[in-house]
Design an enzyme around this catalytic site. Structure first.
Site, short mmCIF file in Angstrom:
data_model
loop_
_atom_site.label_atom_id
_atom_site.label_comp_id
_atom_site.label_asym_id
_atom_site.label_seq_id
_atom_site.Cartn_x
_atom_site.Cartn_y
_atom_site.Cartn_z
N ASP A 55 -3.77 3.74 14.44
CA ASP A 55 -2.10 3.31 14.22
C ASP A 55 -2.14 1.77 14.62
OD1 ASP A 55 0.58 3.78 13.41
OD2 ASP A 55 0.88 3.31 15.48
N GLY A 151 -1.55 -7.31 5.08
CA GLY A 151 -0.39 -7.40 6.18
C GLY A 151 0.02 -8.70 6.70
N TYR A 152 0.05 -8.63 7.99
CA TYR A 152 0.21 -9.77 8.65
C TYR A 152 -0.85 -10.97 8.99
CZ TYR A 152 4.51 -7.20 9.86
OH TYR A 152 5.62 -6.31 10.04
N ASP A 153 -2.03 -10.74 8.30
CA ASP A 153 -3.05 -11.67 8.54
C ASP A 153 -2.75 -13.03 8.05
OD1 ASP A 153 -4.65 -9.47 9.20
OD2 ASP A 153 -5.91 -9.47 7.53
N LYS A 173 -14.11 -11.18 10.33
CA LYS A 173 -13.00 -10.49 10.71
C LYS A 173 -13.53 -8.98 11.53
CE LYS A 173 -8.54 -8.24 9.30
NZ LYS A 173 -7.79 -7.81 8.18
#
Length: 197
Positions: A55, A151-153, A173
Protein backbone atom coordinates in the site's frame (compact mmCIF):
# COMPACT_ATOMS: atom_id res chain seq x y z
CA UNK A 1 4.70 -7.18 -11.63
CA UNK A 2 7.63 -5.97 -13.79
CA UNK A 3 8.61 -3.42 -11.12
CA UNK A 4 8.66 -6.09 -8.40
CA UNK A 5 10.73 -8.41 -10.56
CA UNK A 6 13.27 -5.63 -11.11
CA UNK A 7 13.34 -4.63 -7.45
CA UNK A 8 13.52 -8.12 -5.96
CA UNK A 9 15.88 -9.57 -8.56
CA UNK A 10 17.81 -12.54 -7.17
CA UNK A 11 15.45 -12.83 -4.18
CA UNK A 12 12.97 -14.38 -6.63
CA UNK A 13 15.25 -17.26 -7.69
CA UNK A 14 13.12 -20.39 -7.54
CA UNK A 15 9.94 -18.33 -7.03
CA UNK A 16 7.32 -17.59 -9.68
CA UNK A 17 5.33 -14.38 -9.27
CA UNK A 18 1.66 -14.70 -10.17
CA UNK A 19 -0.84 -11.88 -10.56
CA UNK A 20 -3.70 -11.93 -8.05
CA UNK A 21 -6.99 -12.81 -9.75
CA UNK A 22 -9.38 -12.93 -6.81
CA UNK A 23 -11.99 -10.53 -5.49
CA UNK A 24 -10.79 -7.05 -4.63
CA UNK A 25 -10.45 -6.76 -0.85
CA UNK A 26 -11.94 -3.83 1.04
CA UNK A 27 -9.06 -1.60 2.12
CA UNK A 28 -10.54 -0.24 5.32
CA UNK A 29 -7.36 -0.04 7.38
CA UNK A 30 -6.26 3.29 8.79
CA UNK A 31 -2.54 2.87 8.01
CA UNK A 32 -0.45 1.86 5.02
CA UNK A 33 0.64 -1.24 6.95
CA UNK A 34 -2.94 -2.31 7.70
CA UNK A 35 -4.04 -1.96 4.07
CA UNK A 36 -1.00 -3.81 2.73
CA UNK A 37 -1.78 -6.70 5.09
CA UNK A 38 -5.46 -6.69 4.06
CA UNK A 39 -4.42 -7.18 0.44
CA UNK A 40 -1.74 -9.79 1.14
CA UNK A 41 -4.09 -11.75 3.44
CA UNK A 42 -6.81 -11.76 0.78
CA UNK A 43 -4.39 -13.09 -1.85
CA UNK A 44 -2.97 -15.75 0.49
CA UNK A 45 -6.45 -16.87 1.48
CA UNK A 46 -7.65 -16.95 -2.14
CA UNK A 47 -4.67 -18.92 -3.45
CA UNK A 48 -3.34 -20.82 -0.44
CA UNK A 49 0.09 -19.52 -1.47
CA UNK A 50 2.45 -16.97 0.08
CA UNK A 51 1.41 -13.51 -1.05
CA UNK A 52 3.02 -10.09 -1.25
CA UNK A 53 1.22 -6.78 -1.54
CA UNK A 54 1.86 -3.14 -0.88
CA UNK A 55 0.00 0.00 0.00
CA UNK A 56 1.62 3.22 -1.12
CA UNK A 57 0.85 6.89 -1.32
CA UNK A 58 2.05 10.41 -0.81
CA UNK A 59 1.93 12.23 2.50
CA UNK A 60 2.11 16.04 2.39
CA UNK A 61 3.18 17.94 5.51
CA UNK A 62 1.07 21.07 4.93
CA UNK A 63 -2.03 18.90 4.38
CA UNK A 64 -1.57 17.05 7.69
CA UNK A 65 -0.35 13.95 5.87
CA UNK A 66 -3.07 13.89 3.20
CA UNK A 67 -3.76 12.28 0.86
CA UNK A 68 -1.93 9.46 2.65
CA UNK A 69 -3.74 6.12 2.52
CA UNK A 70 -6.36 7.74 0.28
CA UNK A 71 -3.82 8.69 -2.42
CA UNK A 72 -5.26 6.47 -5.16
CA UNK A 73 -8.83 7.67 -4.48
CA UNK A 74 -8.05 11.25 -3.44
CA UNK A 75 -10.22 12.92 -6.09
CA UNK A 76 -12.87 10.21 -5.95
CA UNK A 77 -12.22 9.08 -9.53
CA UNK A 78 -9.11 6.85 -9.17
CA UNK A 79 -7.64 8.90 -12.04
CA UNK A 80 -3.98 9.91 -11.60
CA UNK A 81 -4.46 13.26 -13.32
CA UNK A 82 -7.48 14.16 -11.19
CA UNK A 83 -5.64 13.21 -7.99
CA UNK A 84 -2.58 15.23 -8.95
CA UNK A 85 -4.62 18.33 -9.83
CA UNK A 86 -6.60 18.16 -6.58
CA UNK A 87 -3.41 17.89 -4.54
CA UNK A 88 -1.93 20.96 -6.26
CA UNK A 89 -5.20 22.86 -5.74
CA UNK A 90 -5.39 21.95 -2.06
CA UNK A 91 -1.74 22.83 -1.47
CA UNK A 92 -2.22 26.14 -3.29
CA UNK A 93 0.58 28.64 -2.75
CA UNK A 94 1.78 27.08 0.50
CA UNK A 95 5.51 27.57 1.00
CA UNK A 96 5.75 24.32 3.00
CA UNK A 97 5.83 21.77 0.21
CA UNK A 98 7.55 18.95 2.11
CA UNK A 99 6.18 15.50 1.31
CA UNK A 100 7.13 11.85 1.32
CA UNK A 101 6.13 8.87 -0.70
CA UNK A 102 5.33 6.01 1.69
CA UNK A 103 5.19 2.27 1.01
CA UNK A 104 4.23 -0.60 3.26
CA UNK A 105 5.22 -3.95 1.74
CA UNK A 106 3.57 -7.04 3.25
CA UNK A 107 4.24 -10.76 3.03
CA UNK A 108 1.69 -13.29 4.27
CA UNK A 109 2.68 -16.95 4.37
CA UNK A 110 -0.37 -19.17 4.95
CA UNK A 111 -0.16 -22.33 7.09
CA UNK A 112 1.53 -25.19 5.25
CA UNK A 113 -0.62 -27.97 3.86
CA UNK A 114 0.68 -30.27 6.61
CA UNK A 115 -0.85 -27.94 9.20
CA UNK A 116 -4.22 -27.79 7.46
CA UNK A 117 -6.62 -30.66 8.00
CA UNK A 118 -9.73 -31.57 5.98
CA UNK A 119 -11.72 -28.99 7.97
CA UNK A 120 -9.19 -26.21 7.39
CA UNK A 121 -6.44 -24.97 9.70
CA UNK A 122 -6.70 -25.54 13.41
CA UNK A 123 -7.50 -22.40 15.37
CA UNK A 124 -3.98 -22.34 16.77
CA UNK A 125 -2.42 -22.36 13.29
CA UNK A 126 -1.99 -18.88 11.86
CA UNK A 127 -0.32 -17.33 8.87
CA UNK A 128 3.08 -15.72 9.25
CA UNK A 129 2.90 -12.01 8.48
CA UNK A 130 5.66 -9.50 7.84
CA UNK A 131 5.50 -5.79 6.97
CA UNK A 132 8.23 -3.32 6.04
CA UNK A 133 7.58 0.44 5.89
CA UNK A 134 9.73 2.86 3.88
CA UNK A 135 9.59 6.54 2.99
CA UNK A 136 11.07 8.59 0.15
CA UNK A 137 11.28 12.24 1.25
CA UNK A 138 11.02 15.20 -1.06
CA UNK A 139 8.80 18.13 -1.97
CA UNK A 140 5.74 18.87 -4.10
CA UNK A 141 6.47 20.95 -7.19
CA UNK A 142 4.15 23.78 -8.24
CA UNK A 143 3.45 22.11 -11.59
CA UNK A 144 4.02 18.69 -13.20
CA UNK A 145 7.36 17.88 -14.81
CA UNK A 146 8.29 14.77 -16.78
CA UNK A 147 6.48 12.05 -18.66
CA UNK A 148 7.65 8.93 -16.84
CA UNK A 149 6.38 7.14 -13.76
CA UNK A 150 2.77 7.28 -12.66
CA UNK A 151 0.53 8.73 -9.98
CA UNK A 152 2.06 11.73 -8.24
CA UNK A 153 5.54 11.24 -9.78
CA UNK A 154 5.32 14.36 -12.02
CA UNK A 155 4.88 16.69 -9.03
CA UNK A 156 7.27 14.99 -6.58
CA UNK A 157 10.91 16.08 -6.43
CA UNK A 158 12.96 13.71 -4.26
CA UNK A 159 15.38 15.23 -1.77
CA UNK A 160 18.82 15.63 -3.32
CA UNK A 161 17.48 15.69 -6.88
CA UNK A 162 16.83 18.54 -9.29
CA UNK A 163 14.32 16.41 -11.24
CA UNK A 164 10.85 15.11 -10.53
CA UNK A 165 10.30 11.39 -9.95
CA UNK A 166 8.71 11.34 -13.42
CA UNK A 167 11.99 12.58 -14.92
CA UNK A 168 14.09 9.80 -13.37
CA UNK A 169 14.96 6.72 -15.36
CA UNK A 170 13.42 3.42 -14.27
CA UNK A 171 16.79 2.33 -12.86
CA UNK A 172 17.29 5.61 -10.97
CA UNK A 173 13.85 5.34 -9.43
CA UNK A 174 14.28 1.65 -8.56
CA UNK A 175 17.50 2.51 -6.70
CA UNK A 176 15.83 4.88 -4.23
CA UNK A 177 12.03 4.73 -4.29
CA UNK A 178 9.84 4.00 -1.29
CA UNK A 179 8.60 0.80 -2.95
CA UNK A 180 12.09 -0.49 -3.70
CA UNK A 181 13.23 0.26 -0.13
CA UNK A 182 10.25 -1.56 1.40
CA UNK A 183 10.42 -4.62 -0.84
CA UNK A 184 14.20 -4.91 -0.57
CA UNK A 185 13.81 -4.95 3.21
CA UNK A 186 11.28 -7.77 2.77
CA UNK A 187 13.44 -9.60 0.19
CA UNK A 188 15.30 -11.96 2.60
CA UNK A 189 11.98 -13.33 3.87
CA UNK A 190 10.71 -13.74 0.30
CA UNK A 191 13.94 -15.48 -0.77
CA UNK A 192 13.64 -17.86 2.20
CA UNK A 193 10.37 -19.20 0.73
CA UNK A 194 12.32 -20.86 -2.10
CA UNK A 195 14.35 -22.91 0.38
CA UNK A 196 11.59 -23.59 2.92
CA UNK A 197 10.69 -27.25 3.47
Amino acid sequence: MAELQRILGSALEGIELLTYDGPEPIEDGDTFEANALIKARAAAEHTGLPAIADDSGISVEALDGAPGIHSARYAGTRDDGDNLRLLLTNLGSSTDRRASFVCAAALVVPPSLEEVGPDGPAESVTADEYVELATWPGAVLTEPAGEGGFGYDPIFRPDGSDRSAAELTVDEKDDVSHRSQAFRALAPRIAALATAD
